[in-house]
Motif scaffolding. Sequence first.
Motif, mmCIF file in Angstrom:
data_model
loop_
_atom_site.group_PDB
_atom_site.id
_atom_site.type_symbol
_atom_site.label_atom_id
_atom_site.label_comp_id
_atom_site.label_asym_id
_atom_site.label_seq_id
_atom_site.Cartn_x
_atom_site.Cartn_y
_atom_site.Cartn_z
ATOM 1 N N UNK A 197 -17.748 86.777 47.430
ATOM 2 C CA UNK A 197 -17.884 86.175 46.008
ATOM 3 C C UNK A 197 -16.756 85.501 45.717
ATOM 4 N N UNK A 198 -16.727 84.810 44.829
ATOM 5 C CA UNK A 198 -15.779 83.851 44.518
ATOM 6 C C UNK A 198 -14.956 84.564 43.400
ATOM 7 N N UNK A 199 -13.642 84.304 43.373
ATOM 8 C CA UNK A 199 -12.725 84.897 42.305
ATOM 9 C C UNK A 199 -12.964 84.407 40.925
ATOM 10 N N UNK A 200 -12.914 85.283 40.017
ATOM 11 C CA UNK A 200 -13.108 84.812 38.796
ATOM 12 C C UNK A 200 -11.930 84.560 37.857
ATOM 13 N N UNK A 201 -11.627 83.882 36.791
ATOM 14 C CA UNK A 201 -10.742 83.695 36.003
ATOM 15 C C UNK A 201 -11.318 83.951 34.632
ATOM 16 N N UNK A 202 -10.668 84.764 33.604
ATOM 17 C CA UNK A 202 -10.942 84.972 32.363
ATOM 18 C C UNK A 202 -10.267 83.971 31.565
ATOM 19 N N UNK A 203 -11.167 83.535 30.533
ATOM 20 C CA UNK A 203 -10.796 82.418 29.772
ATOM 21 C C UNK A 203 -11.101 82.952 27.949
ATOM 22 N N UNK A 204 -10.504 82.407 27.358
ATOM 23 C CA UNK A 204 -10.689 82.730 25.747
ATOM 24 C C UNK A 204 -11.473 81.517 25.102
ATOM 25 N N UNK A 205 -12.574 81.812 24.553
ATOM 26 C CA UNK A 205 -13.244 80.544 23.983
ATOM 27 C C UNK A 205 -13.513 81.082 22.495
ATOM 28 N N UNK A 206 -13.320 80.161 21.494
ATOM 29 C CA UNK A 206 -13.804 80.378 20.057
ATOM 30 C C UNK A 206 -15.068 80.005 19.745
ATOM 31 N N UNK A 207 -15.793 80.811 19.146
ATOM 32 C CA UNK A 207 -17.262 80.169 18.615
ATOM 33 C C UNK A 207 -17.333 80.495 17.215
ATOM 34 N N UNK A 208 -18.215 79.618 16.524
ATOM 35 C CA UNK A 208 -18.536 80.099 15.039
ATOM 36 C C UNK A 208 -19.312 81.328 15.112
ATOM 37 N N UNK A 209 -19.170 82.194 14.323
ATOM 38 C CA UNK A 209 -20.030 83.557 14.246
ATOM 39 C C UNK A 209 -21.520 83.226 14.411
ATOM 40 N N UNK A 210 -22.100 82.256 13.854
ATOM 41 C CA UNK A 210 -23.569 81.832 13.996
ATOM 42 C C UNK A 210 -23.860 81.561 15.403
ATOM 43 N N UNK A 211 -23.194 80.768 16.132
ATOM 44 C CA UNK A 211 -23.298 80.585 17.549
ATOM 45 C C UNK A 211 -23.211 81.755 18.336
ATOM 46 N N UNK A 212 -22.119 82.343 18.309
ATOM 47 C CA UNK A 212 -22.100 83.652 18.857
ATOM 48 C C UNK A 212 -23.143 84.634 18.804
ATOM 49 N N UNK A 213 -23.607 84.786 17.441
ATOM 50 C CA UNK A 213 -24.905 85.535 17.243
ATOM 51 C C UNK A 213 -26.042 85.085 18.139
ATOM 52 N N UNK A 214 -26.319 83.912 18.032
ATOM 53 C CA UNK A 214 -27.445 83.445 19.113
ATOM 54 C C UNK A 214 -27.165 83.553 20.339
ATOM 55 N N UNK A 215 -26.092 83.369 20.715
ATOM 56 C CA UNK A 215 -25.635 83.904 22.158
ATOM 57 C C UNK A 215 -25.919 84.994 22.540
ATOM 58 N N UNK A 216 -25.538 86.153 21.616
ATOM 59 C CA UNK A 216 -25.668 87.471 21.990
ATOM 60 C C UNK A 216 -27.199 87.692 21.873
ATOM 61 N N UNK A 217 -28.066 87.164 21.011
ATOM 62 C CA UNK A 217 -29.414 87.612 20.885
ATOM 63 C C UNK A 217 -30.080 87.086 22.159
ATOM 64 N N UNK A 218 -29.795 85.926 22.543
ATOM 65 C CA UNK A 218 -30.285 85.298 24.076
ATOM 66 C C UNK A 218 -30.071 86.231 25.045
ATOM 67 N N UNK A 219 -28.936 86.389 25.129
ATOM 68 C CA UNK A 219 -28.365 87.216 26.617
ATOM 69 C C UNK A 219 -29.146 88.453 26.284
ATOM 70 N N UNK A 220 -29.387 89.227 25.201
ATOM 71 C CA UNK A 220 -29.998 90.807 24.898
ATOM 72 C C UNK A 220 -31.358 90.447 25.369
#
Length: 84
Positions: free
Chosen positions: A1-24
């Motif tokens: 498995x390849x090592x991973x790096x954690x990054x911080x990304x800023x999203x608008x609340x509405x986009x993050x909501x869509x991301x979370x709904x799709x992921x669920x």
Amino acid sequence: MMPTVTVNIAFQDSLLDQIDKTARKEFRSRSELIREAARLYIERRSQWSDLFALGDMVVQKNQLTQDDVSGEIASARAARTTSA
């Protein structure tokens, strides 16, 4: 498995909501969904780049001008309109 790096990304609340709904819906984590979206974006950009490079090669090989290309587009559109 390849090592991973954690990054911080800023999203608008509405986009993050869509991301979370799709992921669920897909039973995935937010990170998995965003990684897949990034991979698909990079792959699509690469395909478009390859397509444009092919177009440039055809233009050069056939010594086409902008007018030649515009004429072909107009001709194809006219043919599509009359056949519809």
